[in-house]
Design a protein around this motif. Sequence first.
Motif, PDB file in Angstrom:
ATOM      1  N   TRP A   1       6.460  36.262  -7.555  1.00 32.91           N
ATOM      2  CA  TRP A   1       5.300  35.421  -7.363  1.00 32.91           C
ATOM      3  C   TRP A   1       4.627  35.712  -6.033  1.00 32.91           C
ATOM      4  N   THR A   2       5.371  36.246  -5.079  1.00 32.72           N
ATOM      5  CA  THR A   2       4.771  36.508  -3.769  1.00 32.72           C
ATOM      6  C   THR A   2       3.712  37.602  -3.846  1.00 32.72           C
ATOM      7  N   GLU A   7      -5.713  33.035  -5.296  1.00 33.12           N
ATOM      8  CA  GLU A   7      -7.024  32.722  -4.705  1.00 33.12           C
ATOM      9  C   GLU A   7      -7.876  33.972  -4.494  1.00 33.12           C
ATOM     10  N   GLU A   8      -7.213  35.094  -4.230  1.00 29.21           N
ATOM     11  CA  GLU A   8      -7.938  36.363  -4.063  1.00 29.21           C
ATOM     12  C   GLU A   8      -8.190  37.056  -5.402  1.00 29.21           C
ATOM     13  N   ARG A   9      -7.523  36.547  -6.460  1.00 28.69           N
ATOM     14  CA  ARG A   9      -7.562  37.171  -7.790  1.00 28.69           C
ATOM     15  C   ARG A   9      -7.113  38.631  -7.705  1.00 28.69           C
ATOM     16  N   ARG A  10      -5.925  38.814  -7.115  1.00 22.73           N
ATOM     17  CA  ARG A  10      -5.349  40.145  -6.938  1.00 22.73           C
ATOM     18  C   ARG A  10      -3.854  40.111  -7.207  1.00 22.73           C
ATOM     19  N   LEU A  11      -3.343  41.258  -7.669  1.00 23.14           N
ATOM     20  CA  LEU A  11      -1.906  41.482  -7.768  1.00 23.14           C
ATOM     21  C   LEU A  11      -1.567  42.579  -6.775  1.00 23.14           C
ATOM     22  N   ALA A  64       9.706  32.762  -4.933  1.00 26.17           N
ATOM     23  CA  ALA A  64       9.723  34.159  -4.484  1.00 26.17           C
ATOM     24  C   ALA A  64      10.311  35.069  -5.564  1.00 26.17           C
ATOM     25  N   GLY A  65      10.585  34.510  -6.742  1.00 28.20           N
ATOM     26  CA  GLY A  65      11.206  35.281  -7.814  1.00 28.20           C
ATOM     27  C   GLY A  65      10.193  36.035  -8.654  1.00 28.20           C
ATOM     28  N   TRP A  66      10.669  36.579  -9.753  1.00 28.67           N
ATOM     29  CA  TRP A  66       9.848  37.359 -10.675  1.00 28.67           C
ATOM     30  C   TRP A  66       8.970  36.438 -11.506  1.00 28.67           C
TER      31      TRP A  66
END
Length: 119
Positions: A1-2, A7-11, A64-66
């Motif tokens: 998830w980190t 909010e930035e709409r990014r991965l 902080a997990g998957w």
Amino acid sequence: WTDVLLEERRLVIRQAIYQNATVGKVVRRPKAGRVGRVAISQVLAERLADLYALSVVEGGADAAGWVWPGRDGGPMSPSSVSHMVGKVAKRAGLVDAKGRHVVHAHGLRHSAGSIALSE
């Protein structure tokens, strides 16, 4: 998830995970060797926010997990996606004369790329 920046709409792409028949799951840097960022649509960002609320806020999963953990709590097996696409394709009737599915995850990746380019 980190690595999901809603909010930035990014991965953020920090690592690549692949299945090796002899050693199992392997985690390494992406092909380019550097961290990448991928834009996501507003709709996908909203759906991921809903999933975060359901799994982390309400369900107690590790923030902080998957996003989609595997059965062992680590990354999902690449074959999981292939099996899922195969099941959905069969249900949708996308099979050949022998009943084998004709839609594959990698083909969907190419289709998504082609659609994005045409837009």
